[in-house]
Write an enzyme that holds these catalytic residues in place. Structure first.
Site, PDB file in Angstrom:
ATOM      1  N   PRO A  35       0.814  -1.228   0.000  1.00 56.71           N
ATOM      2  CA  PRO A  35       0.000   0.000   0.000  1.00 56.71           C
ATOM      3  C   PRO A  35       0.844   1.273   0.000  1.00 56.71           C
ATOM      4  O   PRO A  35       0.871   2.025   0.977  1.00 56.71           O
ATOM      5  CB  PRO A  35      -0.817  -0.134   1.285  1.00 56.71           C
ATOM      6  CG  PRO A  35       0.057  -0.936   2.195  1.00 56.71           C
ATOM      7  CD  PRO A  35       0.844  -1.873   1.317  1.00 56.71           C
ATOM      8  N   CYS A  36       1.496   1.545  -1.129  1.00 57.79           N
ATOM      9  CA  CYS A  36       2.307   2.757  -1.209  1.00 57.79           C
ATOM     10  C   CYS A  36       1.429   4.003  -1.188  1.00 57.79           C
ATOM     11  O   CYS A  36       1.931   5.100  -0.940  1.00 57.79           O
ATOM     12  CB  CYS A  36       3.201   2.729  -2.450  1.00 57.79           C
ATOM     13  SG  CYS A  36       2.294   2.515  -3.980  1.00 57.79           S
TER      14      CYS A  36
END
Lengths: 202, 266
Positions: B165-166
């Site tokens: 989950p950048c």
């Protein structure tokens, strides 16, 4: 044989770059061994696939000098034999006997027809079916020895490597397997004569 | 030892050879990670594509097949083959991961990436759903406090957005920053999907609310930390800097660790 020596060298140098060549060179025989040991084509495909994956991981972990020295034919055969043994155990634990196995053994195997290349010099479907049944009836140790020696064509020396037993032992196993096959053929001949005789007298 | 079978009979045995099924070779190559497959996958950003092999998920990206393949081949040189659907277990795992379940295990194939990039992506995986952390926080947490720009670059090159989950890493001033998967709008959409009000956070940061404390616990958090969001308005105490919070007798939250990267924020 020379091709395998060269292939082992290439695998030692560049596993990822030459692994597909290993699959291409050995997929038919690994599938054949698994098929003859297990009967079912689907099981055989899974075992052959798993065998290649294990081979890849093993080579990945070996030092290059060990990979260079690998005798690919018996080494790969040994992996298939072990996986087929595990698979048989799992299947035996799960269910006493698959109701489909006799059907497949008796030629209701469409996949086999579809994958056979027309130009290949195969035994007739009839003869293949009969041999499948005869091999399936052999005790596993003898079936394995006969399949590796006479279907796959390993030398006794390679067979000893594949099964991890002395050459004398594997020779005796092949011989006993062939004797049982001979006995099965003789019994079939007797039954045939008997049924011919019955027909004539009817 | 004489053989009990005639040469003709032995020849029949030798002819029992089969041809391997056509699917065996490609299946083996995918299983060992020498080739990849890809298929559509539903996400909060619409239907995208995901690629995988036996080692793990290797790429997640565009809904357009040509774009997806081009993106994959820009960084990965393996053969790539489209299939109809993602294997059930992988599809379910990705869905759960996107829903915020961090316990679900998804193997990633990150061969060829630098240890720094991998460290950044693993750190991003630790950020809970619906929370954000500054780039400097990630840099500090992986022991490279001065590498803030490099963290941004590593996140921009994340091969598996959503799975890693950048989108939960934002700029230190609270503004949303860039996003590799369709730009800032997609990032906004993902954070909103996760229950965050990213524009409010951004506005609050502009007015100087970089940290939030509770006057009952005397603990100070990053504003999106689940502990900070539990503080009732009556007890909420905003701070411009961690130094100010510490001067007022507040200690940093052990979960969001606001001290990470805080010196660069101030």
């Amino acid at each position: 044989m020379d091709a395998d020596v060269d292939l082992a060298k290439r695998l030692a140098r560049d596993l990822d770059g030459s692994f597909e060549a290993l699959v291409v060179a050995h997929q038919d025989r690994l599938f054949t061994i698994a098929r003859r040991l297990l009967g079912d084509a689907h099981d055989a495909e899974e075992v052959a696939q798993d065998a290649f994956v294990r081979a890849y991981r093993a080579i990945e972990g070996y030092p290059p000098e060990r990979v260079r020295e690998l005798r690919l034919r018996p080494w790969l055969a040994a992996i298939v034999v072990n996986l087929a043994r595990n698979r048989r155990r799992r299947v035996a634990d799960r269910q006493p006997a698959s109701p489909l196995t006799p059907l497949l053994e008796n030629g209701l195997d469409l996949e086999d027809q579809a994958s056979a290349r027309p130009e290949a010099r195969h035994a007739t479907a009839e003869s293949r079916r009969e041999w499948s049944a005869r091999l399936a009836a052999l005790p596993v140790a003898y079936r394995t020895a006969v399949v590796l020696r006479h279907v796959d064509g390993l030398s006794y020396d390679e067979l000893a490597v594949a099964l991890g037993r002395p050459e004398g032992t594997v020779k005796a196993q092949v011989h006993r397997g062939l004797r049982l096959l001979r006995a099965a053929l003789d019994a079939e001949a007797t039954t045939d004569r008997h049924s011919n005789h019955t027909e004539m007298s009817a | 030892m004489t053989t009990p079978l005639s040469p003709d009979r032995l020849a029949e045995l030798a002819e029992l050879d089969d041809h391997a099924p056509a699917g065996l070779r490609p299946d083996v190559l995918v299983a060992v990670g020498l080739a990849d497959r890809y298929a559509p996958i539903p996400t909060p950003l619409g239907e995208l594509h995901v690629a995988w092999n036996g080692r793990g998920v290797s790429w997640l990206g565009s809904a357009d097949r040509d774009d997806f393949e081009a993106g994959f081949h820009r960084t990965i040189r393996r053969p790539l083959e489209p299939v109809d659907r993602v294997p059930d277990r992988l599809g379910e795992a990705i869905e759960r991961r996107i829903e915020g379940d961090r316990r679900v295990r998804i193997d990633l194939d990150l061969r060829g990436r630098t240890p720094f990039e991998v460290a950044v992506w693993h750190k991003a995986l630790e950020i809970p759903r619906g929370e954000v952390r500054p780039y400097g926080w990630v840099a500090s947490e992986i022991g490279r406090p001065r590498a803030v720009r490099a963290v941004g670059s590593a996140l921009a090159h994340n091969p598996v957005p959503l799975v890693v989950p950048c989108h939960r890493v934002v700029r230190s001033d609270g503004s949303i920053g860039q996003y590799s998967l369709g730009g800032p709008d997609s990032k906004l959409k993902m954070l909103t999907f996760e229950g965050l009000a990213p524009l409010e956070l951004e506005a609050a940061a502009r007015t100087g609310e970089r940290f939030l404390g509770s006057d009952t616990t005397h603990i100070v958090c990053l504003p999106s930390c689940h502990n900070a969001r539990r503080i009732t308005p009556r007890h909420r105490v905003p701070f411009r800097s961690l130094a100010a919070a510490e001067a007022a007798g507040y200690r940093p939250c052990r979960e969001c660790r606001p001290a990470s990267g805080a010196t660069l924020v101030a």
